[in-house]
Scaffold this active site. Structure first.
Site, PDB file in Angstrom:
ATOM      1  N   TYR A   1      -7.273  16.475  -5.960  1.00 58.53           N
ATOM      2  CA  TYR A   1      -6.884  15.605  -7.063  1.00 58.53           C
ATOM      3  C   TYR A   1      -6.278  16.416  -8.204  1.00 58.53           C
ATOM      4  CZ  TYR A   1      -7.103  12.421 -11.005  1.00 58.53           C
ATOM      5  OH  TYR A   1      -6.777  11.669 -12.095  1.00 58.53           O
TER       6      TYR A   1
ATOM      7  N   LYS B   1      -2.298  16.276  -9.658  1.00 58.92           N
ATOM      8  CA  LYS B   1      -1.938  15.960 -11.035  1.00 58.92           C
ATOM      9  C   LYS B   1      -1.203  17.120 -11.708  1.00 58.92           C
ATOM     10  CE  LYS B   1      -3.307  11.776 -10.923  1.00 58.92           C
ATOM     11  NZ  LYS B   1      -2.311  10.687 -10.968  1.00 58.92           N
TER      12      LYS B   1
ATOM     13  N   ASN C   1       1.840   4.792 -11.881  1.00 64.07           N
ATOM     14  CA  ASN C   1       0.445   4.816 -12.294  1.00 64.07           C
ATOM     15  C   ASN C   1      -0.525   4.899 -11.115  1.00 64.07           C
ATOM     16  OD1 ASN C   1      -1.992   4.059 -14.061  1.00 64.07           O
ATOM     17  ND2 ASN C   1      -1.878   2.331 -12.652  1.00 64.07           N
TER      18      ASN C   1
ATOM     19  N   ASP D   1       0.860  -1.179   0.000  1.00 65.55           N
ATOM     20  CA  ASP D   1       0.000   0.000   0.000  1.00 65.55           C
ATOM     21  C   ASP D   1       0.900   1.233   0.000  1.00 65.55           C
ATOM     22  OD1 ASP D   1      -1.749   2.080   0.413  1.00 65.55           O
ATOM     23  OD2 ASP D   1      -2.805   1.149   2.085  1.00 65.55           O
TER      24      ASP D   1
END
Length: 262
Positions: A157, A161, A92, A65
């Site tokens: 989020y 990114k 990823n 994890d």
């Protein structure tokens, strides 16, 4: 001409499904040995068995994890215990959350930042020296079209990114004199388990692509004579990111907010 990765070793995080599994199959088809990293042991084992039988490459699985503190140290230790040297890293693993920041679970936000940002940085740094020395592989950090504009209702989020995009472009420049190919893969909405974690497909903007479509775009970038530091998958997504870059933020942010609300 497609690059031959035979004899190289690639680490792929978030490898148990979606883009990670597709990257694994694609690199194995080109001859790369694999180190597959994810939380779900059974899914990893199934994928590893399938890839070994179809492509005859070595496949190592590491159940981990990456949101946990010290996860990268554990990953590096597991790789070294197996006597492996890494040529390619595909960062990823990542997840998103939808909703206003004021209502978000603080612990889950911390996990999102640790995975989407912290793990990308620490894993890249851990294996970058040997990747540069090898010059036979690639660094692919999976960003998103959300990297190009602030995203209300997915504020953290989108920001993670944006970090991945900026970070990868900088690393690509720093390593420009090496043979390592570095790119930030920026997909839009993709048919993976991402939206299962988010909890709704309402967070999707634009048409869905499939993992094979996204990975094929990434591989074309890696095969190019000069790999771009960032690549957006899908013609409509590319048009959207161009629009986001040239329009004033005062217009783009409210427009993005309306898309997310509806």
């Amino acid at each position: 001409m497609p690059l031959n990765h035979r004899g190289t070793t690639a680490i792929i995080t978030g490898a148990s499904s979606g883009l990670g599994a597709e990257f694994a199959r694609t690199f194995a088809a080109r001859g790369a040995n694999l180190v597959l990293v994810a939380r779900r042991a059974e899914r990893l084992a199934e994928l590893a068995t399938d890839i070994r039988s179809k492509h005859g490459v070595e496949v190592h699985t590491i159940v981990l994890d990456l949101t946990e503190l010290g996860a990268t140290d554990a990953l590096v230790a597991a790789v070294r215990e197996r006597g492996l040297s890494i040529d390619t890293v595909i960062n990823n693993a990542g997840f998103g959350m939808r909703g206003a920041l004021v209502d978000a679970n603080a612990a889950r936000l911390d996990e999102q930042v640790r995975l989407n940002v912290g793990a990308v940085v620490s894993i890249t740094r851990a294996f970058l020296p040997e990747m540069v020395a090898s010059g036979r592989g690639a660094l692919v950090n999976v960003a998103s079209t959300a990297a190009f504009v602030p995203v209300p209702l997915m504020a953290v989020y989108g920001a993670t990114k944006a970090f991945v995009l900026s970070f990868t472009e900088a690393v690509a420049f720093e390593t420009r004199d090496s043979s390592l190919r570095v790119t930030a893969m920026c997909p839009g909405a993709t048919r993976t388990e991402f939206f299962d974690v988010v909890g709704t497909e309402d967070a999707a903007v634009g048409s869905f692509q499939t993992p094979p479509q996204v990975v094929a775009t990434a591989m074309r970038a890696l095969d190019a004579r000069r790999t771009p530091a960032a690549i957006v998958s899908g013609r409509a997504n590319r048009a959207t990111t161009v629009f986001a870059r040239i329009m004033p933020r005062g217009i783009v942010v409210p427009l993005t907010a309306r898309m997310m609300e509806h």
